[in-house]
Design a protein around this motif. Structure first.
Motif, PDB file in Angstrom:
ATOM      1  N   TYR A  22       0.871  -1.342  -0.304  1.00 59.22           N
ATOM      2  CA  TYR A  22       0.215   0.250  -0.066  1.00 59.22           C
ATOM      3  C   TYR A  22       0.724   1.672  -0.025  1.00 59.22           C
ATOM      4  CZ  TYR A  22      -4.028  -2.987   1.509  1.00 59.22           C
ATOM      5  OH  TYR A  22      -5.041  -4.483   1.106  1.00 59.22           O
ATOM      6  N   ALA A  23       1.986   0.927   0.789  1.00 57.08           N
ATOM      7  CA  ALA A  23       2.777   2.353   0.972  1.00 57.08           C
ATOM      8  C   ALA A  23       4.296   2.943  -0.237  1.00 57.08           C
ATOM      9  CB  ALA A  23       3.505   2.604   2.154  1.00 57.08           C
ATOM     10  N   TRP A  24       3.872   1.974  -0.844  1.00 57.22           N
ATOM     11  CA  TRP A  24       5.185   1.534  -2.064  1.00 57.22           C
ATOM     12  C   TRP A  24       5.136   3.096  -3.106  1.00 57.22           C
ATOM     13  CZ3 TRP A  24       9.741  -0.861  -2.418  1.00 57.22           C
ATOM     14  CH2 TRP A  24      10.236  -0.625  -3.439  1.00 57.22           C
ATOM     15  N   GLY A  25       6.407   3.230  -2.619  1.00 60.07           N
ATOM     16  CA  GLY A  25       6.798   4.684  -3.721  1.00 60.07           C
ATOM     17  C   GLY A  25       5.787   5.956  -2.770  1.00 60.07           C
ATOM     18  N   ILE A  26       5.649   5.888  -1.959  1.00 55.01           N
ATOM     19  CA  ILE A  26       4.363   6.660  -0.780  1.00 55.01           C
ATOM     20  C   ILE A  26       5.319   8.273  -1.721  1.00 55.01           C
ATOM     21  CG2 ILE A  26       5.017   6.318   1.047  1.00 55.01           C
ATOM     22  CD1 ILE A  26       2.890   7.200   2.154  1.00 55.01           C
ATOM     23  N   ASN A  27       6.522   7.883  -0.821  1.00 49.57           N
ATOM     24  CA  ASN A  27       7.664   9.216  -0.850  1.00 49.57           C
ATOM     25  C   ASN A  27       7.259  10.000  -2.184  1.00 49.57           C
ATOM     26  OD1 ASN A  27       8.984   7.464  -1.669  1.00 49.57           O
ATOM     27  ND2 ASN A  27      10.899   8.194  -1.642  1.00 49.57           N
ATOM     28  N   HIS A  28       7.129   9.669  -3.772  1.00 49.66           N
ATOM     29  CA  HIS A  28       6.483   9.749  -4.894  1.00 49.66           C
ATOM     30  C   HIS A  28       5.604   9.873  -5.113  1.00 49.66           C
ATOM     31  CE1 HIS A  28      10.994   9.344  -5.999  1.00 49.66           C
ATOM     32  NE2 HIS A  28      11.168   8.344  -5.100  1.00 49.66           N
ATOM     33  N   SER A  29       4.707  10.389  -3.686  1.00 50.69           N
ATOM     34  CA  SER A  29       3.299  10.239  -4.782  1.00 50.69           C
ATOM     35  C   SER A  29       2.574  11.664  -4.941  1.00 50.69           C
ATOM     36  CB  SER A  29       2.041  10.121  -3.370  1.00 50.69           C
ATOM     37  OG  SER A  29       2.933   9.356  -2.453  1.00 50.69           O
ATOM     38  N   HIS A  30       1.958  12.251  -6.321  1.00 54.27           N
ATOM     39  CA  HIS A  30       1.512  13.529  -7.006  1.00 54.27           C
ATOM     40  C   HIS A  30       0.180  13.209  -5.891  1.00 54.27           C
ATOM     41  CE1 HIS A  30       5.127  12.613  -9.486  1.00 54.27           C
ATOM     42  NE2 HIS A  30       4.766  13.825  -9.889  1.00 54.27           N
ATOM     43  N   TYR A  31       0.144  14.864  -5.893  1.00 57.57           N
ATOM     44  CA  TYR A  31      -1.761  15.410  -6.040  1.00 57.57           C
ATOM     45  C   TYR A  31      -2.314  14.843  -6.494  1.00 57.57           C
ATOM     46  CZ  TYR A  31       0.955  18.788  -2.652  1.00 57.57           C
ATOM     47  OH  TYR A  31       1.917  19.188  -1.297  1.00 57.57           O
ATOM     48  N   HIS A  32      -3.589  14.170  -5.993  1.00 56.02           N
ATOM     49  CA  HIS A  32      -5.215  14.330  -6.780  1.00 56.02           C
ATOM     50  C   HIS A  32      -5.684  15.832  -7.270  1.00 56.02           C
ATOM     51  CE1 HIS A  32      -9.651  13.237  -7.299  1.00 56.02           C
ATOM     52  NE2 HIS A  32      -9.186  12.274  -7.209  1.00 56.02           N
ATOM     53  N   THR A  33      -5.618  15.734  -8.364  1.00 52.16           N
ATOM     54  CA  THR A  33      -5.631  17.813  -9.302  1.00 52.16           C
ATOM     55  C   THR A  33      -7.352  17.873  -8.537  1.00 52.16           C
ATOM     56  OG1 THR A  33      -6.506  16.578 -11.109  1.00 52.16           O
ATOM     57  CG2 THR A  33      -4.330  16.951 -11.028  1.00 52.16           C
ATOM     58  N   PHE A  34      -8.005  17.060  -8.364  1.00 46.60           N
ATOM     59  CA  PHE A  34      -9.446  17.566  -7.662  1.00 46.60           C
ATOM     60  C   PHE A  34      -9.705  17.519  -5.796  1.00 46.60           C
ATOM     61  CE2 PHE A  34     -13.957  17.537  -6.464  1.00 46.60           C
ATOM     62  CZ  PHE A  34     -14.618  18.974  -7.083  1.00 46.60           C
ATOM     63  N   TYR A  35      -8.801  16.014  -5.634  1.00 40.21           N
ATOM     64  CA  TYR A  35      -9.460  16.693  -4.401  1.00 40.21           C
ATOM     65  C   TYR A  35      -8.320  17.497  -3.356  1.00 40.21           C
ATOM     66  CZ  TYR A  35     -12.875  13.326  -5.144  1.00 40.21           C
ATOM     67  OH  TYR A  35     -14.057  12.381  -5.554  1.00 40.21           O
ATOM     68  N   ALA A  36      -7.332  16.889  -3.780  1.00 40.80           N
ATOM     69  CA  ALA A  36      -6.419  17.661  -3.087  1.00 40.80           C
ATOM     70  C   ALA A  36      -6.254  19.531  -2.915  1.00 40.80           C
ATOM     71  CB  ALA A  36      -4.596  17.889  -4.216  1.00 40.80           C
ATOM     72  N   ASN A  37      -6.663  20.312  -3.495  1.00 46.04           N
ATOM     73  CA  ASN A  37      -7.193  21.222  -3.098  1.00 46.04           C
ATOM     74  C   ASN A  37      -7.975  21.296  -2.092  1.00 46.04           C
ATOM     75  OD1 ASN A  37      -6.217  22.814  -6.300  1.00 46.04           O
ATOM     76  ND2 ASN A  37      -6.984  20.743  -7.225  1.00 46.04           N
ATOM     77  N   ALA A  38      -9.192  20.687  -2.241  1.00 47.39           N
ATOM     78  CA  ALA A  38     -10.247  20.619  -0.871  1.00 47.39           C
ATOM     79  C   ALA A  38      -9.140  20.493   0.460  1.00 47.39           C
ATOM     80  CB  ALA A  38     -11.303  19.413  -1.282  1.00 47.39           C
ATOM     81  N   VAL A  39      -8.260  19.803   0.526  1.00 51.72           N
ATOM     82  CA  VAL A  39      -7.272  19.107   1.172  1.00 51.72           C
ATOM     83  C   VAL A  39      -6.541  20.540   1.604  1.00 51.72           C
ATOM     84  CG1 VAL A  39      -5.706  17.569   2.668  1.00 51.72           C
ATOM     85  CG2 VAL A  39      -7.141  17.229   0.757  1.00 51.72           C
ATOM     86  N   ARG A  40      -6.092  21.239   0.816  1.00 46.52           N
ATOM     87  CA  ARG A  40      -4.566  22.297   1.084  1.00 46.52           C
ATOM     88  C   ARG A  40      -6.439  23.004   1.443  1.00 46.52           C
ATOM     89  NH1 ARG A  40      -0.352  24.534  -0.294  1.00 46.52           N
ATOM     90  NH2 ARG A  40       0.127  26.203   1.150  1.00 46.52           N
ATOM     91  N   SER A  41      -7.186  23.751   1.296  1.00 43.32           N
ATOM     92  CA  SER A  41      -8.306  24.573   1.828  1.00 43.32           C
ATOM     93  C   SER A  41      -8.308  24.654   2.732  1.00 43.32           C
ATOM     94  CB  SER A  41      -9.364  24.881   1.136  1.00 43.32           C
ATOM     95  OG  SER A  41      -8.917  24.955  -0.316  1.00 43.32           O
ATOM     96  N   MET A  42      -8.675  23.132   3.044  1.00 39.42           N
ATOM     97  CA  MET A  42      -9.030  22.576   4.868  1.00 39.42           C
ATOM     98  C   MET A  42      -7.991  22.213   5.598  1.00 39.42           C
ATOM     99  SD  MET A  42     -11.001  19.404   3.092  1.00 39.42           S
ATOM    100  CE  MET A  42     -11.723  18.790   4.964  1.00 39.42           C
ATOM    101  N   THR A  43      -6.898  22.571   5.261  1.00 37.52           N
ATOM    102  CA  THR A  43      -5.733  22.698   6.513  1.00 37.52           C
ATOM    103  C   THR A  43      -5.509  24.703   6.769  1.00 37.52           C
ATOM    104  OG1 THR A  43      -4.163  23.288   4.402  1.00 37.52           O
ATOM    105  CG2 THR A  43      -4.391  20.789   5.159  1.00 37.52           C
ATOM    106  N   GLU A  44      -6.067  25.666   5.818  1.00 40.59           N
ATOM    107  CA  GLU A  44      -6.139  26.964   5.777  1.00 40.59           C
ATOM    108  C   GLU A  44      -7.262  27.561   6.940  1.00 40.59           C
ATOM    109  OE1 GLU A  44      -3.910  29.107   4.059  1.00 40.59           O
ATOM    110  OE2 GLU A  44      -3.149  27.096   3.523  1.00 40.59           O
ATOM    111  N   SER A  45      -8.427  26.497   7.402  1.00 38.54           N
ATOM    112  CA  SER A  45      -9.101  26.815   8.741  1.00 38.54           C
ATOM    113  C   SER A  45      -9.978  26.163   8.325  1.00 38.54           C
ATOM    114  CB  SER A  45     -10.481  28.351   7.551  1.00 38.54           C
ATOM    115  OG  SER A  45     -10.656  27.826   6.279  1.00 38.54           O
ATOM    116  N   TRP A  46     -10.528  26.247   9.556  1.00 42.66           N
ATOM    117  CA  TRP A  46     -11.635  25.177  10.397  1.00 42.66           C
ATOM    118  C   TRP A  46     -12.878  25.603   9.385  1.00 42.66           C
ATOM    119  CZ3 TRP A  46      -9.134  20.701  12.382  1.00 42.66           C
ATOM    120  CH2 TRP A  46      -7.976  21.120  13.377  1.00 42.66           C
ATOM    121  N   LYS A  47     -12.937  26.280   8.995  1.00 37.18           N
ATOM    122  CA  LYS A  47     -14.750  26.141   8.409  1.00 37.18           C
ATOM    123  C   LYS A  47     -14.067  25.541   7.155  1.00 37.18           C
ATOM    124  CE  LYS A  47     -17.476  29.717   6.591  1.00 37.18           C
ATOM    125  NZ  LYS A  47     -17.934  31.239   6.468  1.00 37.18           N
ATOM    126  N   ALA A  48     -13.227  25.545   6.339  1.00 39.22           N
ATOM    127  CA  ALA A  48     -12.724  25.198   5.743  1.00 39.22           C
ATOM    128  C   ALA A  48     -13.057  23.253   5.370  1.00 39.22           C
ATOM    129  CB  ALA A  48     -11.597  25.507   4.430  1.00 39.22           C
TER     130      ALA A  48
END
Length: 721
Positions: A22-48
């Motif tokens: 499951y973790a093979w190559g985890i250090n070479h992961s890339h962002y999911h182009t849709f969901y990762a935006n939300a995760v980034r926003s969710m780290t910016e505020s608790w409202k998000a």
């Protein structure tokens, strides 16, 4: 307690192997182009964080419930916003799922059955791909397994508390996968009704109370959103009426079943068929390629992997997303075998091979999930028939009823719904297949050793499963051409050994029988293992669609556009992935708009989530996306947008040279969506900013150079300064 000496070491080995796969190559992961935006926003505020906002400015949510992203956002808050930090929770959910499966099967059918079940689950290709992807199913799979474990404990003693806990777990699963989580309810209800050692009336009362708790937990986020004034929260994507219930029930459930005549037209959700989208592909055309012009979103419902019980229509692969390096199947560093195909058509996902009621038996899905269909089916039938006449509370029969109902329900749901190429949906199918295989091996082995007519069932099941496995392997002639013959030879050897060693037939029956059992396990697990270990192979690694290994059918070489590393190339229905880095031109544009925004709330607005994506991922920039995921959502309306401009909250707008994302959704010439009307207004009333103004020699594009992206233009709106 009472475990054989080898059980714990064997489980430890299986668990370690799971973590590695499951973790093979985890250090070479890339962002999911849709969901990762939300995760980034969710780290910016608790409202998000609570609302699952797509953008840091909290203008609009994702087009699904945010629960599956909460672990990713927590991980990003702890470790920092890195691709591997978003993959890590999925890996942990996978290992936990395997351990819960082991515990459930052990309690039901014993240690040997549990070890075989957990090993089978590990070696099912989709389980390896699933827990490396940033989608909803890893958490959902874990939750329904925990619900099954709690129900099992409740049924053994007729206790209410664990049954209520099962309802809680289903409710949490709902926060991840919405109404698809409820598809497990028939299985849980059946096992409690038929086996709990309390009177029927009490059983019904217990189920009713558990259902109330489950409904409350399931609906909690939707109720919270409904009770919050619209001005104080983000707009709910996927809807025309800003309703979380419309998003869940209409957009992410009813839209999935348009192929059987169900319509979501009256629910206030974006329609799956508007703009020419169909039910058959990955969000769009029947070929699964999404929007006709391939620009990155489809004309379909715009729903990502979600599901009221059925696969979504997908977000089909297009020409990539803004600022993302490669798109589907072209991840940097991933070698691509010749002839590899993406999207629809034979040899790829989303084609006719994955439409209709037979899709679950098609090579594209069956090669990821269904190698053990025959063995599991035979085990289920025998488990139920051979336990006839036992007391109602019989634990073994209840277990077969649980997994059989689970498998049947999800099998029918996925057959009726639109799967497209979203292989990771099949993780919830892999669970009962593994459980039935583990218990089936022990059940049929005991019958074989007892002799009589039932002794022939084990060789028959092995022969049928090996034949099916050889058939599936032959559908991929360019991938390990020796595999199909090897499965056939092993299956034949296993059957011969079992026949020769049947009780009373030879003096050396015990040794021959064990050799036959070992050959049987090898015959039925060799092919799925060959697929699963391709996670180590850069050419056939895992994709964001949850697939591992090849998926091209007979006559082709290709696969599914596999990506080399976790995070996958397909992502939300096939979009590609991003490294989260801005191009030189994008950095200059961002610096310019930031320096000149003045008191504006948003650095700039842009027509489409994919234009906003690189800036959110790289910098957490407060960008206003227009039209939601599909481009059809009235957020904001033209009047609201003009108010934002007039009040100084929006000063700059970044538009594509075309009519924006909305052009793909019925918009082209008439400005039929809010996004296209806003686009027309901006071009008519705002001032174009030349690239030279921000130090560029050319305009930014919606995709990296050489990937067919369209040029973008920056406009300045509002009074001159």
């Amino acid at each position: 307690m009472g475990q054989p000496a080898y059980a714990r070491p064997a489980l430890l080995v299986i668990t370690v192997l799971a973590a590695v796969l499951y973790a093979w190559g985890i250090n070479h992961s890339h962002y999911h182009t849709f969901y990762a935006n939300a995760v980034r926003s969710m780290t910016e505020s608790w409202k998000a964080f609570f609302y699952g906002s797509f953008d840091p400015g909290n203008s609009i949510t994702l087009d699904k419930l945010p629960g599956f992203l909460w672990p990713q956002a927590v991980s990003a808050r702890i470790f920092g916003f890195h691709p591997w930090a978003l993959t890590l929770p999925q890996v942990m959910e996978g290992v936990a799922s395997l351990l819960v499966l082991y515990r459930v099967v052990r309690r039901w059918a014993g240690d040997n059955a549990a070890l075989i079940a957990s090993g089978t689950f590990l070696l099912t290709p989709v389980s390896v791909g699933l827990f490396r992807t940033a989608v909803e199913d890893p958490l959902f799979t874990l939750c329904v397994l925990l619900a099954a474990e709690a129900t099992q404990r409740a049924a053994e003693a007729g206790r209410l508390r664990p049954l209520v806990m099962a309802g809680v777990w289903v409710g949490i699963g709902f926060q991840s996968k919405m109404l698809e989580a409820w598809a497990v309810l028939p299985a849980l209800a059946v096992v409690y009704l038929i086996s709990a050692p309390v009177p029927l009336r009490k059983r019904l009362v217990h189920l009713g109370l558990s259902a109330v708790v489950m409904t409350a937990v399931s609906a909690s986020w939707m109720v919270a959103v409904a009770l919050t004034p619209a001005k104080d929260r983000p707009y709910v994507d996927g809807t025309t009426n800003n309703s979380a219930f419309s998003m869940v029930v209409g957009y992410n459930f009813l839209n999935r079943f348009s192929s059987v005549g169900i319509s979501a037209a009256s629910t206030g959700s974006i329609s799956a068929t508007r703009g020419g989208g169909g039910h058959g592909g990955s969000h769009g055309g029947a070929d699964g390629s999404g929007a006709a012009n391939g620009a990155g979103t489809s004309a379909g419902a715009g729903a990502s992997p979600s599901h009221g019980g059925a696969p979504h229509l997908g977000h089909a692969s297009g020409s990539g997303t803004a600022g993302t390096p490669p798109h589907a199947g072209q991840q940097t560093g991933a070698a691509q075998p010749p002839g590899r195909t993406h999207g629809g058509g034979p040899g790829g996902f989303g084609g006719s091979g994955q439409d209709g009621w037979s899709k679950m038996f098609g090579p594209a899905l069956a090669s990821q999930t269904g190698w053990l269909y025959p063995f599991a089916a035979i085990a289920l039938v025998c488990g139920l028939l051979w336990r006839r006449g036992r007391p109602r509370t019989d634990r073994i029969r209840a277990g077969f009823a649980l997994w059989g109902t689970w498998l049947t329900t999800y099998f029918l749901v996925f057959s009726a719904g639109s799967v497209g190429g979203h292989t990771y949906y099949m993780g919830v199918i892999a669970v009962p297949l593994a459980a039935l295989t583990g218990a089936g091996v022990t059940l049929l082995w005991r019958a074989y050793r007892a002799g009589g007519r039932r002794a022939w069932v084990l060789p028959g099941a092995v022969a049928a499963t090996a034949a099916w496995g050889a058939f599936l392997a032959r559908e991929f002639p360019s991938f390990l051409p020796w595999l199909a013959p090897a499965v056939g030879v092993l299956g034949l050897a296993a059957v011969v050994l079992l026949v020769l060693a049947r009780p009373g037939h030879t003096r050396h029956g015990g040794r021959l029988a064990l050799a036959g059992l070992a050959a049987s396990l090898a015959a039925v697990l060799l092919a799925p293992s060959a697929w699963a270990v391709q996670v180590f192979n850069p050419a056939y690694g895992s994709s964001g669609m949850g697939a591992v290994g090849p998926s091209g059918m007979r006559g082709g070489h290709g696969g599914h556009g596999s990506a080399k590393w976790p995070g996958g190339a397909h992502g939300k229905g096939g979009f590609g992935e991003s490294s989260g880095q801005l191009t030189s031109v994008q950095r200059k544009l961002l610096a310019y708009t930031t320096a000149h925004r003045g008191s504006a709330e948003y650095v700039f607005a842009t027509n489409g989530w994919n234009n906003a994506s690189p800036y959110i991922l790289a910098k957490g920039t407060q960008v206003l996306p227009l039209g939601g995921f599909s481009g059809q959502v009235p957020s904001p309306t033209q009047d609201q947008f003009r108010q934002l401009v007039n009040s100084g909250k929006v000063r700059y707008v970044l538009l594509g040279e075309g009519r924006g994302m909305g052009a793909m959704f019925g918009g082209g010439g008439g400005g039929t969506t809010s996004a296209t009307r806003i686009t027309d207004w901006v071009r008519s009333h705002c001032t174009r900013v030349p690239a030279s103004a921000y130090g560029g020699t050319r305009s930014p594009t919606t995709a990296p150079a050489g990937e067919g992206g369209t040029a973008q233009t920056l406009y300045r709106c509002g009074p001159a300064r």
